[in-house]
Design a protein around this motif. Structure first.
Motif, PDB file in Angstrom:
ATOM      1  N   THR A 177       0.382   7.151   6.407  1.00  0.00           N
ATOM      2  CA  THR A 177       0.745   5.768   6.859  1.00  0.00           C
ATOM      3  C   THR A 177      -0.094   4.977   7.766  1.00  0.00           C
ATOM      4  O   THR A 177      -0.336   4.028   7.631  1.00  0.00           O
ATOM      5  CB  THR A 177       2.310   5.888   7.368  1.00  0.00           C
ATOM      6  OG1 THR A 177       2.269   6.956   8.386  1.00  0.00           O
ATOM      7  CG2 THR A 177       3.277   6.261   6.363  1.00  0.00           C
ATOM      8  N   ASP A 178      -0.888   5.830   8.421  1.00  0.00           N
ATOM      9  CA  ASP A 178      -1.763   5.150   9.400  1.00  0.00           C
ATOM     10  C   ASP A 178      -2.847   4.761   8.578  1.00  0.00           C
ATOM     11  O   ASP A 178      -3.241   3.572   8.867  1.00  0.00           O
ATOM     12  CB  ASP A 178      -2.194   6.201  10.601  1.00  0.00           C
ATOM     13  CG  ASP A 178      -1.343   6.716  11.541  1.00  0.00           C
ATOM     14  OD1 ASP A 178      -0.141   5.910  11.593  1.00  0.00           O
ATOM     15  OD2 ASP A 178      -1.507   7.565  12.400  1.00  0.00           O
ATOM     16  N   LYS A 179      -3.451   5.496   7.788  1.00  0.00           N
ATOM     17  CA  LYS A 179      -4.584   5.031   6.989  1.00  0.00           C
ATOM     18  C   LYS A 179      -4.116   3.499   5.939  1.00  0.00           C
ATOM     19  O   LYS A 179      -4.967   2.780   5.744  1.00  0.00           O
ATOM     20  CB  LYS A 179      -5.163   5.972   6.020  1.00  0.00           C
ATOM     21  CG  LYS A 179      -5.930   7.071   6.655  1.00  0.00           C
ATOM     22  CD  LYS A 179      -6.539   8.102   5.641  1.00  0.00           C
ATOM     23  CE  LYS A 179      -7.607   9.036   6.711  1.00  0.00           C
ATOM     24  NZ  LYS A 179      -8.136  10.086   5.917  1.00  0.00           N
ATOM     25  N   ALA A 180      -2.799   3.919   5.461  1.00  0.00           N
ATOM     26  CA  ALA A 180      -2.246   2.627   4.696  1.00  0.00           C
ATOM     27  C   ALA A 180      -2.271   1.433   5.713  1.00  0.00           C
ATOM     28  O   ALA A 180      -2.626   0.370   5.067  1.00  0.00           O
ATOM     29  CB  ALA A 180      -0.948   3.131   4.153  1.00  0.00           C
ATOM     30  N   ALA A 181      -1.651   1.716   6.692  1.00  0.00           N
ATOM     31  CA  ALA A 181      -1.709   0.361   7.746  1.00  0.00           C
ATOM     32  C   ALA A 181      -3.035  -0.184   7.874  1.00  0.00           C
ATOM     33  O   ALA A 181      -3.272  -1.350   7.980  1.00  0.00           O
ATOM     34  CB  ALA A 181      -0.918   0.717   9.041  1.00  0.00           C
ATOM     35  N   VAL A 234       0.701  -1.328  -0.101  1.00  0.00           N
ATOM     36  CA  VAL A 234      -0.036   0.087  -0.114  1.00  0.00           C
ATOM     37  C   VAL A 234       0.905   1.120  -0.001  1.00  0.00           C
ATOM     38  O   VAL A 234       1.629   1.597   0.923  1.00  0.00           O
ATOM     39  CB  VAL A 234      -0.953   0.144   1.177  1.00  0.00           C
ATOM     40  CG1 VAL A 234      -1.908   1.237   1.226  1.00  0.00           C
ATOM     41  CG2 VAL A 234      -1.744  -1.108   1.185  1.00  0.00           C
ATOM     42  N   ILE A 235       0.649   2.003  -1.027  1.00  0.00           N
ATOM     43  CA  ILE A 235       1.573   3.137  -1.180  1.00  0.00           C
ATOM     44  C   ILE A 235       0.808   4.403  -1.034  1.00  0.00           C
ATOM     45  O   ILE A 235      -0.491   4.797  -1.594  1.00  0.00           O
ATOM     46  CB  ILE A 235       2.058   3.266  -2.731  1.00  0.00           C
ATOM     47  CG1 ILE A 235       3.130   1.902  -2.940  1.00  0.00           C
ATOM     48  CG2 ILE A 235       2.747   4.612  -2.832  1.00  0.00           C
ATOM     49  CD1 ILE A 235       3.587   2.073  -4.457  1.00  0.00           C
ATOM     50  N   THR A 250       8.067  -0.418   4.327  1.00  0.00           N
ATOM     51  CA  THR A 250       9.333  -0.470   3.269  1.00  0.00           C
ATOM     52  C   THR A 250       9.509   0.961   2.555  1.00  0.00           C
ATOM     53  O   THR A 250       8.766   1.905   3.026  1.00  0.00           O
ATOM     54  CB  THR A 250       8.973  -1.397   1.994  1.00  0.00           C
ATOM     55  OG1 THR A 250       7.953  -0.763   1.232  1.00  0.00           O
ATOM     56  CG2 THR A 250       8.318  -2.762   2.614  1.00  0.00           C
ATOM     57  N   ASP A 251      10.679   1.203   1.715  1.00  0.00           N
ATOM     58  CA  ASP A 251      10.796   2.664   1.296  1.00  0.00           C
ATOM     59  C   ASP A 251       9.613   3.205   0.358  1.00  0.00           C
ATOM     60  O   ASP A 251       9.520   4.204   0.289  1.00  0.00           O
ATOM     61  CB  ASP A 251      12.065   2.749   0.716  1.00  0.00           C
ATOM     62  CG  ASP A 251      12.287   1.653  -0.422  1.00  0.00           C
ATOM     63  OD1 ASP A 251      11.424   0.575  -0.584  1.00  0.00           O
ATOM     64  OD2 ASP A 251      13.289   1.790  -1.438  1.00  0.00           O
ATOM     65  N   ARG A 252       8.744   2.198   0.030  1.00  0.00           N
ATOM     66  CA  ARG A 252       7.631   2.466  -0.808  1.00  0.00           C
ATOM     67  C   ARG A 252       6.386   2.406  -0.076  1.00  0.00           C
ATOM     68  O   ARG A 252       5.340   3.044  -0.568  1.00  0.00           O
ATOM     69  CB  ARG A 252       7.469   1.408  -1.977  1.00  0.00           C
ATOM     70  CG  ARG A 252       8.987   1.380  -3.117  1.00  0.00           C
ATOM     71  CD  ARG A 252       8.708   0.690  -4.238  1.00  0.00           C
ATOM     72  NE  ARG A 252       7.509   1.212  -4.887  1.00  0.00           N
ATOM     73  CZ  ARG A 252       6.690   0.498  -5.919  1.00  0.00           C
ATOM     74  NH1 ARG A 252       7.020  -0.698  -6.032  1.00  0.00           N
ATOM     75  NH2 ARG A 252       5.724   1.151  -6.638  1.00  0.00           N
ATOM     76  N   GLY A 253       6.138   1.740   0.831  1.00  0.00           N
ATOM     77  CA  GLY A 253       4.815   1.782   1.668  1.00  0.00           C
ATOM     78  C   GLY A 253       4.795   0.509   2.466  1.00  0.00           C
ATOM     79  O   GLY A 253       5.751  -0.008   2.802  1.00  0.00           O
ATOM     80  N   ARG A 254       3.674   0.366   3.088  1.00  0.00           N
ATOM     81  CA  ARG A 254       3.372  -0.578   3.882  1.00  0.00           C
ATOM     82  C   ARG A 254       2.991  -1.990   3.097  1.00  0.00           C
ATOM     83  O   ARG A 254       2.646  -1.884   2.097  1.00  0.00           O
ATOM     84  CB  ARG A 254       1.928  -0.618   4.876  1.00  0.00           C
ATOM     85  CG  ARG A 254       2.102   0.787   5.833  1.00  0.00           C
ATOM     86  CD  ARG A 254       2.774   0.555   7.093  1.00  0.00           C
ATOM     87  NE  ARG A 254       2.756   1.622   7.798  1.00  0.00           N
ATOM     88  CZ  ARG A 254       3.236   1.565   9.132  1.00  0.00           C
ATOM     89  NH1 ARG A 254       3.516   0.547   9.643  1.00  0.00           N
ATOM     90  NH2 ARG A 254       3.301   2.835   9.642  1.00  0.00           N
TER      91      ARG A 254
END
Length: 98
Positions: free
Chosen positions: A39-43, A34-35, A85-89
């Motif tokens: 970050t909280d919403k992605a997680a 998930v990019i 990761t460097d791209r996202g969760r």
């Protein structure tokens, strides 16, 4: 609502060697990335998606808890920890019934 993009080569990459996070990894297990700048919403999105995918059988049906207990249909048996990761969760499922 967020836009969801699926890698156009997703099916061609199943069973291929993956390089990057897990160099040398082979197998049909799907990875979910998930990019997002949020970050909280992605997680949260990844957590919900993985939870639902854990209930999908080999025919693509999402089973209820009762169905999972009574039908004997195979569903994923493992979910990795969530990685930043460097791209996202990112997380992956073990979908190999072997």
């Amino acid at each position: 609502m967020a836009n969801v993009t699926v890698d156009p080569d997703i099916f061609e990459s199943q069973g291929e060697r993956s390089e990057g996070i897990f160099d040398g990894w082979e197998g049909p297990s799907p990875f979910f990335l998930v990019i997002s700048d949020e970050t909280d919403k992605a997680a949260e999105a990844l957590h919900v998606a993985i939870g639902r995918c854990m209930r999908v059988d080999g025919n693509g049906n999402e089973l209820t808890a009762a169905e999972m207990a009574s039908t004997g249909e195979y569903t994923a048996n493992y979910c990795s920890p969530f990685y930043l990761t460097d791209r996202g969760r990112m997380a992956y499922l073990d979908t190999n019934p072997g």
